[in-house]
Design an enzyme around this catalytic site. Structure first.
Site, PDB file in Angstrom:
ATOM      1  CE  LYS A 156      -3.542 -18.732 -42.193  1.00 20.82           C
ATOM      2  NZ  LYS A 156      -2.586 -18.952 -43.293  1.00 20.82           N
ATOM      3  CE1 TYR A 169      12.915  -1.900 -17.010  1.00 15.84           C
ATOM      4  CE2 TYR A 169      10.995  -2.186 -18.418  1.00 15.84           C
ATOM      5  CZ  TYR A 169      11.717  -2.522 -17.289  1.00 15.84           C
ATOM      6  OH  TYR A 169      11.237  -3.479 -16.428  1.00 15.84           O
TER       7      TYR A 169
END
EC number: 5.1.1.1
Length: 382
Positions: A39, A265
């Site tokens: 999965k 940043y």
């Protein structure tokens, strides 16, 4: 290589390591069917390629979380048995029948609605695995009478097949686990009715820590890819696993940072001395999260600190002065004892290795290694 990519960042996936782990568990539980859980795109590593490689070496049964994941495998020629572990909307039952996908029965109400959705002229089987909730508190039934009624409903209908029954352990990877209590309750419930073809309760941790002879199948998830479910499990088993994934980038620019200059940043990093920095073309959009600021990566053999905030597509590393553009950088390594192991990355992120793998973005090209072959898959160019 069958496909190309145009960024110096990629994920190496060793399919032979995955196969070795699969075979290891096949030997450990020689009298059981190994259900390979692929999965979430094979825990981020590529479900289709993993399934295809395992099938070439004898794997016959896979599990996924959703019907979409199962159909994707069918569309790529995976013709092995498939089980959806989650709840499939009842209006989509015909799709499951069409693609020969076994489904999970979470409740009597779901089953009754499913029966209504099956066309009267249907001549194809729908395989069903009944989910029992023995302590996880997710989908599944807790009441033994409901379980009996569900099995009875299945057996009364043509083309419905009571193929399996299963449960899921809540804390098999922890000390003082409730696993044995859940296992006992599971056995008590299953023994109340006829037994189906498959009885399964062991996940990776359960498969490593308990014999589970009541069951005839195991669900192999995280350990299929070479990772222990927890440090506790790793310290208490003798089974050797081979990690299969390595996240790699490259220095695309090298420059000098002067005293007082900042990077990225928020200007959270200020140089207190002159230093050399390298920019890498990878960021949190690829799954290397902002919380990795301050971690170390392997730049051509040197341990180098990640400085400044990690951007969406780029990041900055403090490097030795001899580093040049085009040098290999390992951000997550495929060795258990590496400073860049998946577990080390998880610890830095404050999470688990499962999440680290599942966060690996689809825009990362995957390079698969198997049987002395090398094959590239680039989802963006398909």
């Amino acid at each position: 290589m069958s496909e190309k990519f145009y960024r110096a960042t990629y994920l190496n996936v060793n399919l032979d390591a995955i196969l070795a782990n699969y075979q290891n568990f096949n030997q450990l539980h020689a009298n059981k069917t190994v259900i390979s859980v692929i999965k979430a795109n094979g825990y981020g590593l590529g479900s289709v390629k993993i399934a295809q490689h395992l099938m070439r070496h004898g794997a016959t049964f896979f599990a996924v979380a959703t019907l979409d994941e199962a159909i994707e495998l069918r569309m790529h020629g995976v013709d092995a048995k498939l089980l959806v572990l989650g709840v499939v909307p009842t209006e989509d039952i015909e799709k499951a029948i069409q693609h020969r996908v076994a489904l999970t029965v979470p409740s009597k109400a779901w089953l009754k609605e499913t029966i209504k959705q099956i066309p009267d002229d249907n001549q194809k089987n729908l395989w069903l695995h009944v989910k029992l909730d023995t302590g996880m508190g997710r989908i599944g039934m807790k009441d033994i009478d409901e379980y009996k009624e569900v099995v009875d409903l299945i057996n009364k209908r043509d083309h419905l097949v009571f193929e399996g029954v299963f449960t899921h352990f809540a804390s098999a990877d922890e000390p003082g686990s409730s696993m044995n209590e859940q296992y006992t309750l599971f056995k008590e419930m299953v023994n109340q009715v006829e037994k189906p073809i498959y009885i399964h309760c062991q996940n990776s941790a359960g498969s490593l820590l308990m014999d589970g002879q009541f069951c005839n199948a195991i669900r192999l998830g995280i350990s299929l890819y070479g990772y222990y479910p927890s440090e506790y499990v790793k310290d208490n088993v003798k089974v050797h696993l081979r990690p299969s994934a390595q996240l790699v980038s490259e220095t695309v620019q090298v420059k000098t940072l002067k005293v007082g200059e900042t990077v990225s940043y928020g200007r959270t990093f200020i140089a207190d001395e002159e230093m050399t920095i390298a920019i890498l073309p990878i960021g949190y959009a690829d799954g290397y999260l902002r919380s990795m600021q301050g971690a170390f990566v392997n730049v051509n053999g040197s341990q180098c600190e990640v400085i400044g905030r990690i951007c969406m597509d780029q990041m900055i590393v403090k490097v030795p002065s001899h580093v040049k553009t085009g040098e290999k950088v390992i951000l997550m390594d495929n060795h258990v004892d590496s400073p860049q192991s998946a577990e080390a990355v998880a610890n830095k992120q404050g999470t688990i290795n499962y999440e680290v793998l599942c966060n690996l973005s689809r825009r990362l090209p995957r390079i698969y290694y198997y049987d002395n072959n090398e094959e590239v898959t680039n989802e963006l160019l398909k």
